[in-house]
Design an enzyme around this catalytic site. Structure first.
Site, PDB file in Angstrom:
ATOM      1  CB  VAL A   1      -0.917   0.027   1.243  1.00 55.32           C
ATOM      2  CG1 VAL A   1      -1.883   1.187   1.164  1.00 55.32           C
ATOM      3  CG2 VAL A   1      -1.661  -1.291   1.386  1.00 55.32           C
ATOM      4  CB  CYS A   2       0.950   4.218  -2.210  1.00 55.89           C
ATOM      5  SG  CYS A   2       1.894   5.743  -2.393  1.00 55.89           S
TER       6      CYS A   2
END
Length: 278
Positions: free
Chosen positions: A149-150
């Site tokens: 997840v960024c």
């Protein structure tokens, strides 16, 4: 001498493939000296998961859930991790590497470009500032992300408010051109986001989710006001003009340019070969 004029494109809501294709075409046109530096704002026709250029879909992404929710899915040409684009303004900056105001190193160029974001958040009345990793351990952590997840950690010169990351950006350099694009989220739905990624088990997923909540934030969580996309657009127009000391001149794509973007969208960004290649 007046300020340098940059192109300004507001694409509105477009398909996932079109959004990525236009960013790539703008990079190509910049490389071919067909256009001045460009700032682009855009949105997404449907909530869309984008993955980084090097990300492995089968390792990180729960495609069953992506398909079940009828979300868009596309691979970016920039690195980084997965981002769910929904209830946000997305921006891109396209400028030649040899532009006199662009530093040679990636992190310093990132800082210069992101000044436009910083001033945009300030135009919204938010106390935004740069996160710079302070210790060797913090710097090492940037090289080893904990999940796909960024937004789960601020990186060099990432913009934070109240200690939490508020804009996720990625950069690539190709053909002598810098392309930086990223998300300016109005809202983040953690449950929706984390359902799209694969984790070893539910416990790890919940732990990552709570870590994310402590490290990332969306604009409407930070203020009693509820901002709209239109207000974001105005604030970041002002922010980029001030931060980069340029004048933004609205630009409409020609029919020929539009056709080039649509062709690239269909042949590359709608193809399984590109989107699932890792």
């Amino acid at each position: 001498m007046g300020k340098e004029k940059w192109c300004y494109i507001n694409s509105g809501q477009c398909s996932p493939a079109f959004n990525m294709a236009l960013d790539e075409c703008l990079l190509n046109w910049q490389s071919e000296k067909k256009m001045p530096p460009t700032i682009r704002f855009y949105e997404w026709e449907v909530p869309t998961l984008t993955v980084g250029y090097f990300q492995r879909v089968e390792k990180d992404i729960n495609m069953d859930v992506v398909n079940e929710k009828k979300y868009g899915f596309v691979r970016r040409q920039t690195g980084g991790r997965g981002v769910l684009h929904d209830k946000e303004l997305t921006y891109s900056v396209i400028v030649s590497e040899d532009h006199p105001n662009m530093p040679k190193t990636v992190t310093e160029a990132y800082r210069v470009i992101s000044q436009g974001l910083l001033d945009g958040f300030k135009a919204l009345g938010l106390e935004a500032y740069y996160a710079v990793p302070k210790t060797e351990a913090d710097r090492e952590n940037l090289k080893n992300p904990r999940s796909g997840v960024c937004f789960d950690a601020p990186s060099w010169y990432e913009i934070v408010v109240e200690g939490r990351k508020i804009a996720g950006s990625a950069q690539t350099r190709q053909k002598g051109v810098i392309l930086q694009h990223g998300s300016i989220p109005l809202e983040i739905d953690l449950d929706e986001l984390y359902d799209l990624f694969l984790f070893p088990n539910e416990r790890v997923k919940e732990r990552m989710k709570s870590m994310f909540a402590s490290k990332a934030v969306a604009i409407n969580e930070l203020t009693d006001r509820t901002f709209t996309i239109e207000q974001l657009i105005k604030a970041f127009e002002v922010g980029f003009e001030k931060g980069l000391d340029v004048e933004l001149v609205p630009y409409e794509l020609t029919e020929e340019q539009l056709h080039e973007v649509q062709t690239l969208a269909k042949e590359k960004y709608e193809s399984k070969e590109w989107n699932y290649k890792k």
